[in-house]
Design an enzyme around this catalytic site. Structure first.
Site, mmCIF file in Angstrom:
data_model
loop_
_atom_site.group_PDB
_atom_site.id
_atom_site.type_symbol
_atom_site.label_atom_id
_atom_site.label_comp_id
_atom_site.label_asym_id
_atom_site.label_seq_id
_atom_site.Cartn_x
_atom_site.Cartn_y
_atom_site.Cartn_z
ATOM 1 N N LYS A 11 82.893 34.115 67.247
ATOM 2 C CA LYS A 11 82.543 33.829 65.849
ATOM 3 C C LYS A 11 81.684 32.564 65.702
ATOM 4 O O LYS A 11 81.590 31.750 66.638
ATOM 5 C CB LYS A 11 83.839 33.696 65.041
ATOM 6 C CG LYS A 11 84.649 35.005 64.995
ATOM 7 C CD LYS A 11 85.843 34.889 64.044
ATOM 8 C CE LYS A 11 86.612 36.193 63.964
ATOM 9 N NZ LYS A 11 87.736 36.123 62.995
ATOM 10 N N TYR A 51 83.705 44.397 58.002
ATOM 11 C CA TYR A 51 85.083 44.060 57.632
ATOM 12 C C TYR A 51 85.558 44.843 56.396
ATOM 13 O O TYR A 51 86.466 44.385 55.691
ATOM 14 C CB TYR A 51 85.208 42.557 57.368
ATOM 15 C CG TYR A 51 85.375 41.711 58.623
ATOM 16 C CD1 TYR A 51 86.551 41.779 59.382
ATOM 17 C CD2 TYR A 51 84.380 40.830 59.041
ATOM 18 C CE1 TYR A 51 86.719 40.997 60.521
ATOM 19 C CE2 TYR A 51 84.551 40.041 60.188
ATOM 20 C CZ TYR A 51 85.720 40.135 60.914
ATOM 21 O OH TYR A 51 85.896 39.360 62.035
ATOM 22 N N ASN A 114 88.613 31.137 63.432
ATOM 23 C CA ASN A 114 89.495 31.303 64.588
ATOM 24 C C ASN A 114 88.804 31.847 65.832
ATOM 25 O O ASN A 114 89.419 32.476 66.683
ATOM 26 C CB ASN A 114 90.733 32.118 64.198
ATOM 27 C CG ASN A 114 90.381 33.507 63.714
ATOM 28 O OD1 ASN A 114 89.222 33.884 63.704
ATOM 29 N ND2 ASN A 114 91.390 34.277 63.332
ATOM 30 N N HIS A 117 87.034 37.605 67.461
ATOM 31 C CA HIS A 117 87.515 38.858 66.861
ATOM 32 C C HIS A 117 87.787 39.831 68.003
ATOM 33 O O HIS A 117 87.082 39.825 69.006
ATOM 34 C CB HIS A 117 86.431 39.456 65.953
ATOM 35 C CG HIS A 117 86.714 40.886 65.571
ATOM 36 N ND1 HIS A 117 87.466 41.215 64.469
ATOM 37 C CD2 HIS A 117 86.390 42.056 66.180
ATOM 38 C CE1 HIS A 117 87.584 42.538 64.413
ATOM 39 N NE2 HIS A 117 86.932 43.072 65.437
ATOM 40 N N GLU A 128 83.908 49.898 65.814
ATOM 41 C CA GLU A 128 83.277 48.576 65.910
ATOM 42 C C GLU A 128 82.211 48.534 67.007
ATOM 43 O O GLU A 128 81.166 47.900 66.841
ATOM 44 C CB GLU A 128 84.353 47.506 66.114
ATOM 45 C CG GLU A 128 85.214 47.362 64.864
ATOM 46 C CD GLU A 128 86.414 46.439 65.023
ATOM 47 O OE1 GLU A 128 87.109 46.223 64.010
ATOM 48 O OE2 GLU A 128 86.665 45.921 66.138
HETATM 49 P P1 DAT Z 1 92.643 39.392 63.469
HETATM 50 O O1 DAT Z 1 91.273 38.738 63.506
HETATM 51 O O2 DAT Z 1 93.644 38.656 64.299
HETATM 52 O O3 DAT Z 1 92.594 40.865 63.777
HETATM 53 P P2 DAT Z 1 92.959 40.152 60.661
HETATM 54 O O4 DAT Z 1 92.307 41.451 61.032
HETATM 55 O O5 DAT Z 1 94.264 40.223 59.948
HETATM 56 O O6 DAT Z 1 93.177 39.234 61.961
HETATM 57 O O7 DAT Z 1 91.973 39.301 59.752
HETATM 58 C C1 DAT Z 1 90.584 39.261 60.051
HETATM 59 C C2 DAT Z 1 90.119 37.823 59.940
HETATM 60 O O8 DAT Z 1 90.224 37.385 58.591
HETATM 61 C C3 DAT Z 1 90.955 36.813 60.745
HETATM 62 O O9 DAT Z 1 90.540 36.717 62.080
HETATM 63 C C4 DAT Z 1 90.722 35.543 59.978
HETATM 64 C C5 DAT Z 1 90.570 36.000 58.553
HETATM 65 N N1 DAT Z 1 91.841 35.864 57.822
HETATM 66 C C6 DAT Z 1 92.960 36.618 57.986
HETATM 67 N N2 DAT Z 1 93.945 36.227 57.142
HETATM 68 C C7 DAT Z 1 93.423 35.193 56.430
HETATM 69 C C8 DAT Z 1 93.924 34.350 55.388
HETATM 70 N N3 DAT Z 1 95.160 34.485 54.925
HETATM 71 N N4 DAT Z 1 93.091 33.382 54.922
HETATM 72 C C9 DAT Z 1 91.829 33.229 55.382
HETATM 73 N N5 DAT Z 1 91.288 34.007 56.358
HETATM 74 C C10 DAT Z 1 92.074 34.964 56.871
HETATM 75 MG MG MG Z 2 91.744 42.431 62.743
#
Ligand code: DAT
Ligand code: MG
Length: 140
Positions: A11, A51, A114, A117, A128
């Site tokens: 990212k 997304y 973070n 992905h 994807e």
């Molecule tokens: P992951 O990336 O571990 O699969 P996810 O699919 O639940 O997690 O969410 C996609 C991304 O969105 C994640 O990497 C960071 C962001 N994200 C998730 N929850 C969030 C929140 N509560 N506040 C801000 N960003 C968030």
């Molecule tokens: Mg995810």
């Protein structure tokens, strides 16, 4: 166990800090092979389409603006149990909850920024990968 392909993305927070090599090394050390890779600066529209599953979530705007704020490195990874293995090496979504030695524990700045992905299931991996790569771009 079957040889699988998964989709990974380094990212903007990580490309900005020049961590592409270090993060890729973690993946390779875990036995994952990078079979396709390119650096892209995605548009907001691309981020929204990529997304789409999160479009109703309160953080969708923040997520898509961040993902289009700078370059990312999109990759296809191949290996035994690659989808689960990549999720393991990445660590928990929130770096505060990530295990020691994971990419997010080591490099992530926050829940939003973070660093990586990774696809979470075979169907999402297929979608994807196809979003960013043609089959001829992948050399296994
Ligand atoms: P992951 O990336 O571990 O699969 P996810 O699919 O639940 O997690 O969410 C996609 C991304 O969105 C994640 O990497 C960071 C962001 N994200 C998730 N929850 C969030 C929140 N509560 N506040 C801000 N960003 C968030
Ligand atoms: Mg995810």
């Amino acid at each position: 166990m079957a040889i699988e392909r998964t989709f990974s993305m380094i990212k903007p927070d990580a490309t900005k800090r020049n961590l592409t090599g270090k993060i890729t090394a973690h993946l390779e050390e875990a036995g994952l092979r990078v079979v396709a890779s390119k650096r892209v600066h995605m548009s907001l529209r691309d981020a929204q389409a990529f997304y789409a599953e999160h479009s109703e979530r309160p953080f969708f705007g923040e997520l898509t603006e961040f993902m289009s704020s700078g370059p990312t490195v999109v990759q296809v990874l191949e290996g035994e149990n690659a989808i689960a293995k990549n999720r393991e090496v990445m660590g928990a979504t929130n770096p505060a909850e990530a295990d020691a030695g994971t990419i997010r524990k080591e490099y992530a700045l926050s829940l939003g920024e973070n660093s990586v992905h990774g696809s979470d299931a075979p169907e999402t991996a297929a979608r994807e990968i196809a979003f960013w790569f043609a089959e001829r771009d992948i050399a296994g």
